[in-house]
Design a protein around this motif. Structure first.
Motif, PDB file in Angstrom:
ATOM      1  N   MET A  42     -64.112   3.644  21.157  1.00  0.00           N
ATOM      2  CA  MET A  42     -65.380   4.448  20.576  1.00  0.00           C
ATOM      3  C   MET A  42     -65.932   5.746  21.420  1.00  0.00           C
ATOM      4  SD  MET A  42     -67.372   1.053  19.315  1.00  0.00           S
ATOM      5  CE  MET A  42     -68.653   2.063  18.372  1.00  0.00           C
ATOM      6  N   LYS A  43     -66.179   5.304  22.817  1.00  0.00           N
ATOM      7  CA  LYS A  43     -66.506   6.457  23.713  1.00  0.00           C
ATOM      8  C   LYS A  43     -65.743   7.622  23.919  1.00  0.00           C
ATOM      9  CE  LYS A  43     -69.851   3.576  26.328  1.00  0.00           C
ATOM     10  NZ  LYS A  43     -70.485   3.224  27.438  1.00  0.00           N
ATOM     11  N   LEU A  46     -65.628   9.518  20.606  1.00  0.00           N
ATOM     12  CA  LEU A  46     -66.793  10.470  20.339  1.00  0.00           C
ATOM     13  C   LEU A  46     -66.884  11.824  21.150  1.00  0.00           C
ATOM     14  CD1 LEU A  46     -69.372  10.866  18.749  1.00  0.00           C
ATOM     15  CD2 LEU A  46     -70.598   9.295  20.820  1.00  0.00           C
ATOM     16  N   CYS A  89     -67.564   0.476   7.734  1.00  0.00           N
ATOM     17  CA  CYS A  89     -67.642  -0.240   9.040  1.00  0.00           C
ATOM     18  C   CYS A  89     -68.708  -0.738   9.740  1.00  0.00           C
ATOM     19  CB  CYS A  89     -67.039   0.912   9.932  1.00  0.00           C
ATOM     20  SG  CYS A  89     -65.073   1.399   9.852  1.00  0.00           S
ATOM     21  N   TYR A  91     -71.051  -2.032  13.179  1.00  0.00           N
ATOM     22  CA  TYR A  91     -71.194  -2.074  14.668  1.00  0.00           C
ATOM     23  C   TYR A  91     -72.564  -2.476  15.123  1.00  0.00           C
ATOM     24  CZ  TYR A  91     -70.956  -0.617  19.849  1.00  0.00           C
ATOM     25  OH  TYR A  91     -71.056  -0.658  21.042  1.00  0.00           O
ATOM     26  N   THR A 121     -66.064  -2.566  13.758  1.00  0.00           N
ATOM     27  CA  THR A 121     -65.560  -1.972  15.102  1.00  0.00           C
ATOM     28  C   THR A 121     -66.236  -2.548  16.028  1.00  0.00           C
ATOM     29  OG1 THR A 121     -65.611   0.280  13.585  1.00  0.00           O
ATOM     30  CG2 THR A 121     -65.429   0.436  16.225  1.00  0.00           C
ATOM     31  N   ASP A 123     -66.103  -2.299  20.817  1.00  0.00           N
ATOM     32  CA  ASP A 123     -65.895  -1.414  21.851  1.00  0.00           C
ATOM     33  C   ASP A 123     -64.963  -2.162  22.975  1.00  0.00           C
ATOM     34  OD1 ASP A 123     -67.566  -3.357  22.812  1.00  0.00           O
ATOM     35  OD2 ASP A 123     -69.305  -2.171  23.169  1.00  0.00           O
ATOM     36  N   GLU A 147     -62.247   2.265  16.616  1.00  0.00           N
ATOM     37  CA  GLU A 147     -62.753   3.707  16.582  1.00  0.00           C
ATOM     38  C   GLU A 147     -63.295   3.728  15.296  1.00  0.00           C
ATOM     39  OE1 GLU A 147     -58.912   3.177  18.813  1.00  0.00           O
ATOM     40  OE2 GLU A 147     -59.110   2.877  16.543  1.00  0.00           O
ATOM     41  N   THR A 150     -67.240   4.915  14.914  1.00  0.00           N
ATOM     42  CA  THR A 150     -67.680   6.031  15.538  1.00  0.00           C
ATOM     43  C   THR A 150     -67.333   7.298  14.535  1.00  0.00           C
ATOM     44  OG1 THR A 150     -67.288   5.027  17.737  1.00  0.00           O
ATOM     45  CG2 THR A 150     -67.242   7.615  17.591  1.00  0.00           C
TER      46      THR A 150
END
Length: 233
Positions: A42-43, A46, A89, A91, A121, A123, A147, A150
């Motif tokens: 995710m990070k 992004l 999705c 989260y 989703t 992480d 993913e 995000t």
């Protein structure tokens, strides 16, 4: 085939998934979408998408983006090799929806059996079969990836139509190796921790490899079948 607005871009996690999609498009003549390798997680994703926003990538008027790759099953209904098309999705209690019209058009255009699913989703890698089943039951989710949310949040904010098409690579009946520590902060895979994790759990690793190879073959085929939809008629 109906004259649907063509797919502009396919985003797919870097590595084996990206290569499978490229193989599916190889040898195809005519107009095909741009295929972009994205980082895992995710990070990192992004950060990548925000960098892309600066140069206007993906944000052309009426753009349509398909996110492809593999995913894990959270339900007995979905087995290794099954093709799934996301409806939404979730989260941490939040939800993002895929473009309904675009998703419906893709669903009707694909000749293979494709299931509409709800996705979670995460992480981190969800490696435990018990946790997969628990998450599937408590969150009413069918599959999991790292993913989806995000990407949807980013593109929905930007007004870009997004659909997500993935193939199940591991079921909810067996553990897979916990590969979270093998994913670098930039979303790439670190070969040494990856190898160590696989060696510590050889049975789970063998099952993951077999499932991934099966899923990648299906991913290649479904990409090839998408090309008729991608072309402008």
């Amino acid at each position: 085939m109906p004259n649907f607005l063509p797919i502009n871009t396919i985003l797919v996690p870097q590595g084996a998934e990206y290569k499978a999609v490229c193989r599916g498009l190889s040898g195809v003549t005519g107009s095909i979408p741009t295929v972009v390798a994205i980082p895992v997680g995710m990070k990192p994703l992004l950060k990548y998408l925000h960098a892309s926003l600066v140069n206007g990538q993906f944000l052309a008027p009426k753009s349509r983006v398909v996110i492809m790759g593999i995913c894990g099953s959270l339900s007995d209904r979905y087995k290794v090799g099954d093709i799934v098309l996301y409806q939404d999705c979730v989260y941490q209690g939040k939800q993002q929806e895929c473009d309904r019209t675009f998703t419906a058009q893709l669903h009707s255009s694909l000749s293979q059996k494709v299931s509409l699913v709800k996705s979670l989703t995460s992480d981190r890698v969800i490696w435990s079969a018990a946790e997969k089943r628990r998450l599937g039951e408590t969150l009413a989710a069918d599959v999991v990836d790292m993913e989806g949310f995000t990407a949807l949040e980013f593109f929905n904010t930007a007004g870009v139509s997004v659909a997500m098409l993935r193939v199940v690579s591991d079921d909810c009946q067996h553990n897979i190796p916990d590969l979270t520590s093998a994913i670098n902060s930039d979303g790439s895979l670190n070969p040494l921790p990856l190898a160590m994790r696989m060696l510590r759990q050889p049975l789970a690793a063998t099952r993951l490899i077999r499932g991934s190879l099966t899923a990648l073959k299906v991913l290649e085929q479904v990409t090839r079948n998408l090309t008729g939809y991608c072309r402008t008629k």
